[in-house]
Scaffold this active site. Structure first.
Site, mmCIF file in Angstrom:
data_model
loop_
_atom_site.group_PDB
_atom_site.id
_atom_site.type_symbol
_atom_site.label_atom_id
_atom_site.label_comp_id
_atom_site.label_asym_id
_atom_site.label_seq_id
_atom_site.Cartn_x
_atom_site.Cartn_y
_atom_site.Cartn_z
ATOM 1 N N ARG A 1 1.899 1.326 -5.720
ATOM 2 C CA ARG A 1 1.826 0.257 -4.920
ATOM 3 C C ARG A 1 0.274 -0.340 -4.513
ATOM 4 O O ARG A 1 0.340 -1.386 -3.632
ATOM 5 C CB ARG A 1 2.311 1.027 -3.482
ATOM 6 C CG ARG A 1 3.638 1.671 -3.567
ATOM 7 C CD ARG A 1 4.264 2.282 -2.251
ATOM 8 N NE ARG A 1 4.351 1.429 -1.338
ATOM 9 C CZ ARG A 1 5.519 0.820 -0.999
ATOM 10 N NH1 ARG A 1 6.484 0.862 -1.690
ATOM 11 N NH2 ARG A 1 5.677 -0.214 0.082
ATOM 12 N N HIS B 1 22.734 -36.636 -23.501
ATOM 13 C CA HIS B 1 21.971 -37.168 -24.650
ATOM 14 C C HIS B 1 21.612 -36.173 -25.788
ATOM 15 O O HIS B 1 20.959 -36.489 -26.718
ATOM 16 C CB HIS B 1 20.623 -37.582 -23.894
ATOM 17 C CG HIS B 1 20.712 -38.745 -22.713
ATOM 18 N ND1 HIS B 1 21.169 -39.943 -23.126
ATOM 19 C CD2 HIS B 1 20.971 -38.492 -21.577
ATOM 20 C CE1 HIS B 1 21.444 -40.527 -21.878
ATOM 21 N NE2 HIS B 1 21.112 -39.708 -20.846
ATOM 22 N N TRP C 1 -3.936 -1.637 -1.423
ATOM 23 C CA TRP C 1 -3.620 -3.068 -2.163
ATOM 24 C C TRP C 1 -4.084 -3.927 -0.962
ATOM 25 O O TRP C 1 -3.542 -4.283 -0.117
ATOM 26 C CB TRP C 1 -2.349 -3.225 -2.505
ATOM 27 C CG TRP C 1 -1.995 -4.425 -3.156
ATOM 28 C CD1 TRP C 1 -1.706 -5.820 -2.397
ATOM 29 C CD2 TRP C 1 -1.845 -4.762 -4.423
ATOM 30 N NE1 TRP C 1 -1.663 -6.529 -3.362
ATOM 31 C CE2 TRP C 1 -1.664 -6.280 -4.575
ATOM 32 C CE3 TRP C 1 -1.977 -3.768 -5.725
ATOM 33 C CZ2 TRP C 1 -1.259 -6.770 -5.995
ATOM 34 C CZ3 TRP C 1 -1.731 -4.533 -6.897
ATOM 35 C CH2 TRP C 1 -1.547 -5.717 -7.134
ATOM 36 N N GLU D 1 14.555 -13.234 -22.552
ATOM 37 C CA GLU D 1 13.720 -12.204 -22.936
ATOM 38 C C GLU D 1 14.293 -10.816 -22.627
ATOM 39 O O GLU D 1 13.887 -9.968 -23.779
ATOM 40 C CB GLU D 1 12.871 -12.218 -21.492
ATOM 41 C CG GLU D 1 11.612 -13.143 -21.570
ATOM 42 C CD GLU D 1 10.937 -12.746 -20.219
ATOM 43 O OE1 GLU D 1 9.618 -12.472 -20.390
ATOM 44 O OE2 GLU D 1 11.323 -13.015 -19.203
ATOM 45 N N ASN E 1 0.912 0.591 5.828
ATOM 46 C CA ASN E 1 1.404 -0.317 5.037
ATOM 47 C C ASN E 1 1.889 -1.656 5.320
ATOM 48 O O ASN E 1 2.800 -1.562 6.330
ATOM 49 C CB ASN E 1 2.572 0.344 4.187
ATOM 50 C CG ASN E 1 2.992 -0.505 3.025
ATOM 51 O OD1 ASN E 1 2.599 -1.554 2.471
ATOM 52 N ND2 ASN E 1 4.623 -0.342 2.923
ATOM 53 N N GLY E 2 1.560 -2.642 4.938
ATOM 54 C CA GLY E 2 2.042 -3.992 5.462
ATOM 55 C C GLY E 2 1.327 -4.735 6.157
ATOM 56 O O GLY E 2 -0.144 -4.673 5.887
ATOM 57 N N CYS F 1 0.869 -1.252 0.026
ATOM 58 C CA CYS F 1 0.081 0.036 -0.045
ATOM 59 C C CYS F 1 0.833 1.225 0.125
ATOM 60 O O CYS F 1 2.087 1.150 0.329
ATOM 61 C CB CYS F 1 -0.772 0.042 1.457
ATOM 62 S SG CYS F 1 -2.016 -1.305 1.288
ATOM 63 N N GLU G 1 14.144 -20.717 -15.560
ATOM 64 C CA GLU G 1 13.454 -19.272 -15.160
ATOM 65 C C GLU G 1 14.761 -18.250 -15.642
ATOM 66 O O GLU G 1 14.803 -17.342 -16.006
ATOM 67 C CB GLU G 1 13.120 -19.041 -13.593
ATOM 68 C CG GLU G 1 12.666 -17.825 -13.583
ATOM 69 C CD GLU G 1 11.833 -17.104 -14.419
ATOM 70 O OE1 GLU G 1 10.886 -17.725 -15.021
ATOM 71 O OE2 GLU G 1 11.558 -15.685 -14.185
ATOM 72 N N LYS H 1 3.049 -7.546 -21.399
ATOM 73 C CA LYS H 1 3.010 -7.954 -19.792
ATOM 74 C C LYS H 1 1.852 -9.093 -19.397
ATOM 75 O O LYS H 1 1.956 -10.052 -18.937
ATOM 76 C CB LYS H 1 2.729 -6.785 -18.968
ATOM 77 C CG LYS H 1 2.730 -6.840 -17.380
ATOM 78 C CD LYS H 1 4.199 -7.366 -16.998
ATOM 79 C CE LYS H 1 4.270 -7.764 -15.780
ATOM 80 N NZ LYS H 1 5.572 -8.473 -15.270
ATOM 81 N N LYS I 1 14.737 -15.551 -18.299
ATOM 82 C CA LYS I 1 14.927 -14.332 -18.160
ATOM 83 C C LYS I 1 16.041 -13.638 -19.321
ATOM 84 O O LYS I 1 15.960 -12.444 -19.557
ATOM 85 C CB LYS I 1 15.758 -13.784 -16.770
ATOM 86 C CG LYS I 1 14.685 -13.836 -15.494
ATOM 87 C CD LYS I 1 13.295 -12.700 -15.638
ATOM 88 C CE LYS I 1 12.383 -13.329 -16.477
ATOM 89 N NZ LYS I 1 11.204 -13.893 -15.769
HETATM 90 C C1 AGP Z 1 7.789 -13.663 -17.610
HETATM 91 O O1 AGP Z 1 9.045 -12.925 -17.739
HETATM 92 C C2 AGP Z 1 7.074 -13.472 -18.961
HETATM 93 N N1 AGP Z 1 6.611 -12.108 -19.073
HETATM 94 C C3 AGP Z 1 5.870 -14.570 -19.294
HETATM 95 O O2 AGP Z 1 6.795 -15.676 -19.287
HETATM 96 C C4 AGP Z 1 4.842 -14.677 -18.372
HETATM 97 O O3 AGP Z 1 5.325 -15.283 -17.146
HETATM 98 C C5 AGP Z 1 3.725 -15.629 -18.849
HETATM 99 O O4 AGP Z 1 3.321 -14.813 -20.038
HETATM 100 C C6 AGP Z 1 2.726 -15.633 -17.802
HETATM 101 O O5 AGP Z 1 1.993 -14.736 -17.630
HETATM 102 P P1 AGP Z 1 1.023 -14.597 -16.260
HETATM 103 O O6 AGP Z 1 1.627 -15.019 -14.971
HETATM 104 O O7 AGP Z 1 0.344 -13.549 -16.195
HETATM 105 O O8 AGP Z 1 -0.084 -15.642 -16.558
#
Ligand code: AGP
Length: 620
Positions: free
Chosen positions: A30, A516, A85, A500, A111-112, A2, A493, A615, A497
Site C-alpha cells: 500500500r 470502410h 505512500w 493481453e 490512511n487517506g 498507506c 482499452e 509491468k 485488456k
Molecule cells: C497495460 O495493461 C499494459 N501493461 C501496457 O500497455 C502499459 O500501459 C504500457 O506499457 C505503458 O506503461 P506505463 O504506463 O508504465 O508507461
C-alpha cells in the site's frame, strides 16, 4: 494509499513491536516510501520513523536501542504503525507517521486524505498550535488533543466531526495504555479479534498470522479497542453489536486480500484509486487545486497547445484526456504513441505543454519522447503513479496519480487514476481560462466527486452478468470492439485488456469507420462489444450497431442506465450509472475489464502475468 496497523494486548512490549512490523510487511504493497511506529512505554511514548522501506525502519529501531523494548510489568502493550505512500508533503522523516500533537501525548496513523486540512491547519495555528510536518494527517492529532479530557473515544468523535475527506485512522493517548480508538470514512479498516489482544488494520493480512476473526468497521463508525474489549459506535453515537467473521483464506489468497488474483483485487481497488487521486484536489466549492503539480497559473492560462505522449493503456488515458481538455478548456490537444512521436521529428517547442503519461514512470519510449520535447523548449508534465521514478526527474512538473502499487501486469486501477488526473488538469485549465461557466464547472466537479461511489456500485451490479457473457463467449476466436467519440478510447482499452490477458485477437475501431474495412471481418459468430453510453452522438453509434447486426454479429453493449434505446437494439446490455458523458469512461471501462478478466480465467490463464509482457518496459 498507506497501510496502518495497531496492536493492544497482554503480550510483552517486544512482541507488540514485532507484530506491528510484521503487520507493516503485509501492508507494504500500500506504500513504502517511509514507515514508522510508536508504542506506549510507561508514562511516555517511544516513536521511531524512517525514510525508505521496512528494512530502514528496523535499522532505525536498532539504532534507537528500541528493537527489544521492555514494557512495564502488568501493563498492556499498545502501539500503532504506518507504511506511507506520500500524498501531502515530501518523503521526509518528519512527514512519516505516526504524528503527534504538540505535547507528544496523542499519536495517530492515518490512511487517506483530509480534504479540509488547509483550513483546519490555519484555524489550529491561529489557536497557537505548532505543526511539525507538512502532512494533512497531523491535523488529526492536534484536533484530538484539543478535545481530550480523559476520554479518547469522545475526543476522536469530536475531532471526526471536523474532518472532511476519505480516511481511516487509529489514535492512542499516552495516559491510556491499553486503548486504541479508530474510525473510517471511505477507506478500509478492520479489527482482528484475538484472545487477550486485538488488532486494527487497513487490511486483514496485517494480522492474519495472529487471528482470523475479523470485524469489519463501517463508514462513520468509531471503534474503541482494548486487550479484552471492542466497542463500536455508529456515526450517530449509538452502540453497534457485530459478531466477528472467520476468514478462511490461505496465505496466497491473503496477499491478494481474498481475491483470486491481483488483477481482480486491483479492479476492486479502483474506486479508492480515484478517490485518492481526486478528492483532496477538488476543494469544497467548484475549485480545482493542482498546487502540488508545480505549474504556475500564468503558464496554464497562456499555453498554446498540449501534446500527450504515452504507450499502451496510458496512451488510451491520454485519448480520453483529449476530449476533456478540448471540450472544457478549448485547448488543442494532440495525443501520440511515444515510440512513434520520438522518431517523427515533431514540431514542438516553447508554448507547448507536453504531458507524458506513464504509470511506472520508467517506460523507455515515453521518457525519450518527454526528453525530446523538453530539449526543444516545451514544458513537460509527467503524470505518473510512482514517486521518484525517472519520469519525475525528466519533467518540469508532476501530477501524481495515487492508485497505490499495481502488481497485475494488465493496468486497471492505474488507468482510471490516469484518466481522473487528466480530468483534473482539464478542469483546472477550464477554471483558469474561464471556458466553463461557474455553474457547469460546479456540476462537473460534483459529478467527478460521485464517481468512486458509482464505480463501487457498477462493479457490484455488472459482475454477475459479465461472468455469464464471458462464459458464453470464452471460446471465440475474435472480438470486435466498436465505439465513437469518447467511447472509442474505452473500446481501445477494453480490447487491449482482452488481448493481453486472454490472448484472443481483438480489434477496436471507430464505429463510423467500420464500413470502410473491418465490417468484412464479421460473421454470425463474431461478438461485437459496443460502447454505447450517453454521448452527443449516441444516435450515430446506434446506427452503426444496426449495421453490424445486419451482418448477423452478436452484439453486447455497455450503455447508460435508463437508455432503453440501446437495449432494444443489441442482444445483451450492461448498464452503468449515469454521469456527465465526458466522465463516462471511468464507468464504462469497468465491465470491459471484467469481461477480459473472466474470459481469461475461464480459459485457465494467468491474468497477473500474461505471457511475453512486463509491468515496466524499460527497453524501446
Ligand atoms: C497495460 O495493461 C499494459 N501493461 C501496457 O500497455 C502499459 O500501459 C504500457 O506499457 C505503458 O506503461 P506505463 O504506463 O508504465 O508507461
Amino acid at each position: 494509499m498507506c497501510g496502518i496497523i495497531g496492536y493492544v494486548g497482554h503480550r510483552p512490549l517486544e512482541d507488540c513491536e514485532r507484530l506491528l512490523v510484521a503487520g507493516l510487511e503485509k501492508l507494504e504493497y500500500r506504500g513504502y516510501d517511509s514507515a514508522g511506529l510508536a508504542f506506549i512505554s510507561g508514562a511516555s511514548v517511544e516513536k521511531v520513523r524512517a525514510i525508505g522501506n521496512l528494512e530502514q525502519l528496523k535499522e532505525a529501531l536498532h539504532a534507537a536501542g528500541l528493537d527489544h523494548p521492555v514494557g512495564e510489568e502488568g501493563s498492556a502493550s499498545t502501539g500503532i504503525a504506518h507504511t506511507r505512500w506520500a500524498t501531502h508533503g515530501r518523503v521526509t522523516e518528519e512527514n512519516a507517521h505516526p504524528h503527534s500533537d504538540a505535547s507528544g501525548e496523542v499519536e495517530i496513523v492515518m490512511n487517506g486524505i483530509i480534504e479540509n486540512h488547509t483550513e483546519l491547519r490555519r484555524s489550529l495555528e491561529a489557536d497557537g498550535v505548532a505543526f511539525s510536518s507538512e502532512t494533512d494527517a497531523e491535523v488529526i492529532s492536534h484536533l484530538i488533543a484539543a478535545e481530550f479530557d480523559g476520554d479518547l473515544t469522545a475526543a476522536v468523535r469530536a475531532a471526526n466531526t471536523r474532518l472532511r475527506g476519505h480516511y481511516s485512522f487509529v489514535a492512542m493517548h499516552v495516559s491510556l495504555p491499553g486503548t486504541l480508538v479508530a474510525t473510517r470514512c471511505e477507506t478500509p479498516l478492520v479489527v482482528g479479534v484475538g484472545d487477550g489482544e486485538n488488532f486494527i488494520g487497513s487490511a486483514i493480512p496485517a494480522f492474519m498470522a495472529e487471528t482470523r476473526n475479523v470485524l469489519e468497521i463501517e463508514n462513520g463508525e468509531i471503534v474503541t479497542v482494548g486487550a479484552d474489549t471492542i466497542e463500536i459506535e455508529a456515526s450517530d453515537g449509538s452502540p453497534v453489536q457485530r459478531e466477528p467473521e472467520l476468514v478462511t483464506w490461505d496465505e496466497e489468497a491473503a496477499e491478494k486480500a481474498g481475491y483470486e488474483t491481483f488483477m481482480m483485487k486491483e479492479i476492486h481497488e479502483q474506486p479508492e484509486a480515484i478517490a485518492e487521486t481526486i478528492l483532496d484536489r477538488l476543494s469544497g466549492d467548484a475549485s480545482i487545486d493542482l498546487s502540488d503539480v508545480g505549474l504556475d497559473d500564468d503558464y496554464l492560462t497562456n499555453l498554446r497547445r498540449i501534446v500527450v505522449v504515452a504507450c499502451g493503456t496510458s496512451y488510451h488515458a491520454g485519448l480520453v484526456g483529449r476530449y476533456a481538455i478540448e471540450r472544457w478548456a478549448r485547448i488543442p490537444v494532440e495525443v501520440d504513441i511515444a515510440s512513434e512521436y520520438r522518431y517523427r521529428d515533431p514540431v514542438v517547442g516553447p508554448g507547448d505543454l507536453v504531458v507524458g503519461i506513464t504509470q511506472s514512470g520508467e517506460t523507455a519510449d515515453t521518457l525519450a519522447a518527454m526528453r525530446l520535447a523538453r530539449e526543444a523548449g516545451a514544458t513537460v508534465l509527467a503524470v505518473t503513479n510512482i514517486m521518484g521514478s525517472q519520469a519525475t526527474r525528466d519533467s518540469d512538473a508532476v501530477l501524481y496519480t495515487r492508485a497505490g502499487l499495481e502488481i497485475g501486469v494488465a493496468a486497471t486501477k492505474t488507468f482510471v487514476a490516469q484518466v481522473a488526473a487528466m480530468y483534473l488538469l482539464a478542469l483546472r485549465l477550464a477554471e483558469l481560462r474561464g471556458t466553463l461557466d461557474p455553474g457547469e464547472l460546479a456540476a462537473l466537479v460534483a459529478d467527478l466527486r460521485s464517481i468512486p461511489d458509482k464505480m463501487d456500485r457498477t462493479i457490484d451490479s455488472v459482475s454477475e452478468m459479465v461472468v455469464e457473457i464471458a462464459r458464453r463467449h470464452a471460446d471465440q476466436k475474435f472480438f470486435l470492439y466498436l465505439g465513437r467519440h469518447i467511447g472509442l478510447p474505452v473500446c481501445l482499452e477494453g480490447a487491449l485488456k482482452l488481448k493481453e490477458v486472454s490472448y484472443i485477437p481483438t480489434d477496436a475501431y471507430a464505429a463510423g469507420e467500420m464500413k470502410h474495412g473491418p465490417i468484412a471481418l464479421l460473421d454470425e459468430s463474431t461478438p461485437v462489444v459496443c460502447v454505447a453510453t450517453d454521448s452527443p452522438i449516441l444516435d450515430k453509434v446506434l446506427s452503426n450497431i444496426e449495421e453490424v447486426k445486419a451482418r448477423g454479429a452478436d452484439t453486447i453493449a455497455v450503455a447508460t442506465e435508463g437508455s432503453d434505446r440501446v437495449a432494444e437494439v443489441v442482444e445483451e446490455t450492461i448498464f452503468v450509472p449515469e454521469t456527465d458523458w465526458v466522465l463516462q469512461p471511468l464507468l464504462a471501462i469497468l465491465p470491459l475489464q471484467l469481461l477480459a478478466y473472466h474470459v481469461a480465467r475461464i480459459n485457465g490463464l494467468n491474468v497477473d502475468q500474461p505471457r511475453n509482457l512486463a509491468k515496466t518496459v524499460t527497453v524501446e
